[in-house]
Design a protein around this motif. Sequence first.
Motif, PDB file in Angstrom:
ATOM      1  N   ILE A  29      -4.396  10.139  -1.667  1.00 38.93           N
ATOM      2  CA  ILE A  29      -3.884  10.369  -3.017  1.00 38.93           C
ATOM      3  C   ILE A  29      -4.173  11.793  -3.466  1.00 38.93           C
ATOM      4  CG2 ILE A  29      -4.079   9.667  -5.443  1.00 38.93           C
ATOM      5  CD1 ILE A  29      -4.817   6.875  -4.468  1.00 38.93           C
ATOM      6  N   GLY A  30      -3.131  12.473  -3.931  1.00 43.40           N
ATOM      7  CA  GLY A  30      -3.283  13.822  -4.445  1.00 43.40           C
ATOM      8  C   GLY A  30      -2.564  13.980  -5.769  1.00 43.40           C
ATOM      9  N   GLY A  31      -2.736  15.132  -6.370  1.00 46.08           N
ATOM     10  CA  GLY A  31      -2.135  15.384  -7.665  1.00 46.08           C
ATOM     11  C   GLY A  31      -0.637  15.572  -7.608  1.00 46.08           C
ATOM     12  N   THR A  32      -0.100  15.937  -6.442  1.00 46.01           N
ATOM     13  CA  THR A  32       1.346  16.160  -6.324  1.00 46.01           C
ATOM     14  C   THR A  32       2.041  15.097  -5.480  1.00 46.01           C
ATOM     15  OG1 THR A  32       1.006  17.636  -4.436  1.00 46.01           O
ATOM     16  CG2 THR A  32       1.114  18.652  -6.603  1.00 46.01           C
ATOM     17  N   LYS A  33       1.312  14.490  -4.524  1.00 49.14           N
ATOM     18  CA  LYS A  33       1.956  13.479  -3.696  1.00 49.14           C
ATOM     19  C   LYS A  33       0.953  12.433  -3.240  1.00 49.14           C
ATOM     20  CE  LYS A  33       1.611  16.236   0.559  1.00 49.14           C
ATOM     21  NZ  LYS A  33       0.612  15.435   1.289  1.00 49.14           N
ATOM     22  N   ILE A  34       1.492  11.286  -2.843  1.00 49.44           N
ATOM     23  CA  ILE A  34       0.700  10.185  -2.305  1.00 49.44           C
ATOM     24  C   ILE A  34       1.286   9.829  -0.947  1.00 49.44           C
ATOM     25  CG2 ILE A  34      -0.048   7.807  -2.622  1.00 49.44           C
ATOM     26  CD1 ILE A  34       0.786   8.360  -5.683  1.00 49.44           C
ATOM     27  N   ALA A  35       0.470   9.851   0.080  1.00 50.56           N
ATOM     28  CA  ALA A  35       0.912   9.450   1.417  1.00 50.56           C
ATOM     29  C   ALA A  35       0.250   8.126   1.783  1.00 50.56           C
ATOM     30  CB  ALA A  35       0.544  10.516   2.447  1.00 50.56           C
ATOM     31  N   ALA A  36       1.020   7.243   2.373  1.00 48.70           N
ATOM     32  CA  ALA A  36       0.498   5.968   2.841  1.00 48.70           C
ATOM     33  C   ALA A  36       0.928   5.769   4.290  1.00 48.70           C
ATOM     34  CB  ALA A  36       1.008   4.817   1.984  1.00 48.70           C
ATOM     35  N   GLY A  37       0.058   5.174   5.073  1.00 47.76           N
ATOM     36  CA  GLY A  37       0.383   4.940   6.478  1.00 47.76           C
ATOM     37  C   GLY A  37      -0.172   3.623   6.962  1.00 47.76           C
ATOM     38  N   ILE A  38       0.438   3.077   7.992  1.00 47.98           N
ATOM     39  CA  ILE A  38      -0.088   1.907   8.681  1.00 47.98           C
ATOM     40  C   ILE A  38      -0.791   2.414   9.929  1.00 47.98           C
ATOM     41  CG2 ILE A  38       0.477  -0.255   9.861  1.00 47.98           C
ATOM     42  CD1 ILE A  38       2.899  -0.487   8.004  1.00 47.98           C
ATOM     43  N   LYS A  76       0.981   4.998 -14.819  1.00 47.78           N
ATOM     44  CA  LYS A  76       2.089   5.564 -14.047  1.00 47.78           C
ATOM     45  C   LYS A  76       1.595   6.064 -12.689  1.00 47.78           C
ATOM     46  CE  LYS A  76       5.152   6.879 -17.843  1.00 47.78           C
ATOM     47  NZ  LYS A  76       5.825   8.011 -18.562  1.00 47.78           N
ATOM     48  N   MET A  77       0.388   6.605 -12.662  1.00 49.06           N
ATOM     49  CA  MET A  77      -0.170   7.083 -11.390  1.00 49.06           C
ATOM     50  C   MET A  77      -0.432   5.899 -10.451  1.00 49.06           C
ATOM     51  SD  MET A  77      -0.908   9.825  -9.776  1.00 49.06           S
ATOM     52  CE  MET A  77      -1.542   9.977  -8.101  1.00 49.06           C
ATOM     53  N   PHE A  78      -0.986   4.837 -10.987  1.00 45.52           N
ATOM     54  CA  PHE A  78      -1.245   3.663 -10.157  1.00 45.52           C
ATOM     55  C   PHE A  78       0.062   3.061  -9.639  1.00 45.52           C
ATOM     56  CE2 PHE A  78      -2.023  -0.927  -9.558  1.00 45.52           C
ATOM     57  CZ  PHE A  78      -2.969  -0.839  -8.547  1.00 45.52           C
ATOM     58  N   THR A  79       1.083   3.055 -10.481  1.00 44.15           N
ATOM     59  CA  THR A  79       2.394   2.541 -10.068  1.00 44.15           C
ATOM     60  C   THR A  79       2.943   3.319  -8.881  1.00 44.15           C
ATOM     61  OG1 THR A  79       2.915   1.778 -12.302  1.00 44.15           O
ATOM     62  CG2 THR A  79       4.777   2.135 -10.820  1.00 44.15           C
ATOM     63  N   ARG A  80       2.700   4.622  -8.841  1.00 42.80           N
ATOM     64  CA  ARG A  80       3.167   5.439  -7.719  1.00 42.80           C
ATOM     65  C   ARG A  80       2.397   5.102  -6.435  1.00 42.80           C
ATOM     66  NH1 ARG A  80       7.861   6.525  -8.180  1.00 42.80           N
ATOM     67  NH2 ARG A  80       7.686   8.188  -6.656  1.00 42.80           N
ATOM     68  N   VAL A  81       1.130   4.773  -6.564  1.00 38.28           N
ATOM     69  CA  VAL A  81       0.351   4.355  -5.391  1.00 38.28           C
ATOM     70  C   VAL A  81       0.920   3.053  -4.833  1.00 38.28           C
ATOM     71  CG1 VAL A  81      -1.921   3.584  -4.583  1.00 38.28           C
ATOM     72  CG2 VAL A  81      -1.749   5.516  -6.172  1.00 38.28           C
ATOM     73  N   VAL A  82       1.195   2.106  -5.716  1.00 36.90           N
ATOM     74  CA  VAL A  82       1.798   0.836  -5.300  1.00 36.90           C
ATOM     75  C   VAL A  82       3.132   1.083  -4.605  1.00 36.90           C
ATOM     76  CG1 VAL A  82       2.774  -1.341  -6.124  1.00 36.90           C
ATOM     77  CG2 VAL A  82       0.624  -0.485  -7.087  1.00 36.90           C
ATOM     78  N   LYS A  83       3.918   2.001  -5.158  1.00 37.46           N
ATOM     79  CA  LYS A  83       5.214   2.326  -4.575  1.00 37.46           C
ATOM     80  C   LYS A  83       5.060   2.869  -3.152  1.00 37.46           C
ATOM     81  CE  LYS A  83       9.603   3.458  -4.265  1.00 37.46           C
ATOM     82  NZ  LYS A  83      10.632   2.414  -4.053  1.00 37.46           N
ATOM     83  N   ALA A  84       4.052   3.724  -2.926  1.00 37.03           N
ATOM     84  CA  ALA A  84       3.838   4.282  -1.588  1.00 37.03           C
ATOM     85  C   ALA A  84       3.512   3.187  -0.580  1.00 37.03           C
ATOM     86  CB  ALA A  84       2.723   5.322  -1.629  1.00 37.03           C
ATOM     87  N   VAL A  85       2.679   2.223  -0.989  1.00 40.65           N
ATOM     88  CA  VAL A  85       2.323   1.116  -0.092  1.00 40.65           C
ATOM     89  C   VAL A  85       3.546   0.246   0.185  1.00 40.65           C
ATOM     90  CG1 VAL A  85       0.921  -0.973   0.153  1.00 40.65           C
ATOM     91  CG2 VAL A  85      -0.078   1.106  -0.837  1.00 40.65           C
ATOM     92  N   GLU A  86       4.284  -0.091  -0.862  1.00 37.97           N
ATOM     93  CA  GLU A  86       5.486  -0.909  -0.671  1.00 37.97           C
ATOM     94  C   GLU A  86       6.499  -0.213   0.224  1.00 37.97           C
ATOM     95  OE1 GLU A  86       5.398  -3.341  -4.939  1.00 37.97           O
ATOM     96  OE2 GLU A  86       6.643  -1.529  -4.720  1.00 37.97           O
ATOM     97  N   ARG A  95      -6.922  -4.898  -5.246  1.00 40.20           N
ATOM     98  CA  ARG A  95      -7.108  -6.303  -4.859  1.00 40.20           C
ATOM     99  C   ARG A  95      -6.173  -7.217  -5.644  1.00 40.20           C
ATOM    100  NH1 ARG A  95     -13.640  -5.896  -4.618  1.00 40.20           N
ATOM    101  NH2 ARG A  95     -13.817  -5.359  -2.391  1.00 40.20           N
ATOM    102  N   ASP A  96      -6.089  -6.968  -6.931  1.00 45.20           N
ATOM    103  CA  ASP A  96      -5.206  -7.780  -7.770  1.00 45.20           C
ATOM    104  C   ASP A  96      -3.739  -7.593  -7.377  1.00 45.20           C
ATOM    105  OD1 ASP A  96      -7.403  -8.646  -9.162  1.00 45.20           O
ATOM    106  OD2 ASP A  96      -7.117  -7.280 -10.861  1.00 45.20           O
ATOM    107  N   GLN A  97      -3.377  -6.368  -7.019  1.00 50.87           N
ATOM    108  CA  GLN A  97      -1.984  -6.054  -6.719  1.00 50.87           C
ATOM    109  C   GLN A  97      -1.535  -6.628  -5.377  1.00 50.87           C
ATOM    110  OE1 GLN A  97       0.194  -4.242  -8.750  1.00 50.87           O
ATOM    111  NE2 GLN A  97       1.806  -4.767  -7.280  1.00 50.87           N
ATOM    112  N   PHE A  98      -2.396  -6.506  -4.356  1.00 53.17           N
ATOM    113  CA  PHE A  98      -1.962  -6.840  -2.997  1.00 53.17           C
ATOM    114  C   PHE A  98      -2.655  -8.069  -2.398  1.00 53.17           C
ATOM    115  CE2 PHE A  98      -1.023  -2.239  -3.303  1.00 53.17           C
ATOM    116  CZ  PHE A  98       0.348  -2.308  -3.106  1.00 53.17           C
ATOM    117  N   GLY A  99      -3.685  -8.573  -3.049  1.00 51.52           N
ATOM    118  CA  GLY A  99      -4.326  -9.790  -2.563  1.00 51.52           C
ATOM    119  C   GLY A  99      -5.226  -9.602  -1.359  1.00 51.52           C
ATOM    120  N   LEU A 100      -5.548  -8.363  -1.009  1.00 51.20           N
ATOM    121  CA  LEU A 100      -6.471  -8.096   0.099  1.00 51.20           C
ATOM    122  C   LEU A 100      -7.864  -7.827  -0.452  1.00 51.20           C
ATOM    123  CD1 LEU A 100      -4.317  -5.719   2.349  1.00 51.20           C
ATOM    124  CD2 LEU A 100      -4.779  -8.148   2.713  1.00 51.20           C
TER     125      LEU A 100
END
Length: 300
Positions: free
Chosen positions: A9-18, A40-50, A99-104
Motif C-alpha cells: 500500500i502506497g500513497g499513489t497506488k496499491i499493488a496486490a498479488g497472489i 475511500k482508501m480502504f475501499t481501494r485496497v479491497v478493490k485491489a484484492v478483488e 478479516r471482516d471484509q474477506f473472512g480470513l
Amino acid sequence: MNKAIGIDIGGTKIAAGIISETGELLNRAETKSDPSNREKMFTRVVKAVEQVLEDSSFTIADMYGIGVGVPGKVDREQGIAVFQNNLPWTKFPLTSRLRDQFGLQRITIDNDVYMAAFGEWKETQAESDETFVYVTISTGISCSIIQNGSFFRGAGFAGELGLIPVFSKTAKKLERLEQASAGPAIEKLAQKELQMAELSTKDVFERYKGGAREFQNIINEVTDNWVQALYSISCLLDPHKVVFGGSVITHNPFLLEIIVEKMKLYQIPEQQHLLSHMSISTIKENNGVVGAGLRVFEGN
C-alpha cells in the motif's frame, strides 16, 4: 501448494498479488490510491484484492491468508496502521477490517519497507546467520535489517536511514539524507543548480546517461551523500549483504558501480568484503507484494 495474497500500500497506488509458498508471483493487480479519507482508501485496497482474484483462477477461499505492507508506523500485534505521512489512516484497525471484509483470520501487517526487505531476503537466499540489509531509495530513503533470520527493530524505529545527517557540498551544511538526496530532492537540486525549472528526477538521470557534462556534478553530489550514510551501515552493522531497491536505483542500475567505487574510498580493508555483496533488487517493484505474501507463511 499454499497461496497467500500480498498487498503493498502506497500513497499513489496499491499493488496486490497472489504469492505461492515458494515466493512465485502468480498474479498481480494494481489500483490507484484514494487518500482523501479513511474509508475511500480502504475501499481501494479491497478493490485491489478483488481485482487480483478476478484476474486469476482462484477465490479468497483458496488463500492461506493476507499480508499487508503499510507506510509509516505499524502496531503489528494489534493489527493497527498507527501513522503515515501519505495516508489518512491514523490508528486505523486494518487487520480487523480485512478479516471482516474477506473472512480470513490469518492477516499479517507490517511496515512496507520491512515487507520488501523480507521479499529480498528470501530472494537472495541469505544464510540464516547472516546480517542482511535492504535499502530503498525512492521518494524516501529507508532500510531494514534482518539479523539471524529476524528483523532488527530496536525500540520500534530502526532503519530510518533517511534521517541520518550527511554533509551536502552544495548546501555546505549538514542535511538529513532524505532531504538531500531522495527522488524529489534530486529534482530540486538539479533545478536549482542548473536553473532549469522543468527538470524531473527522471530527466536528471537520462541526461547524465546521455553524457551531458553539467549533470555529472549533480550525480556526484547525490551519490556522495548516499555513500556517507551507507558507510555508517558498513561500520555499525558490518553486513554480509546489502540489496538496493526503490525506483531511483532500480531504474538506474549504473548507480551501483558508482556507489561501490566511492565506498572503497571510505572502507578499510577489513570492511571491503561488502563491496562484492552489494546488489540491486531483481524483483524490483514487486518486492513489497512478494514479501507481504511470504510473511503470511512465516507467522512473524
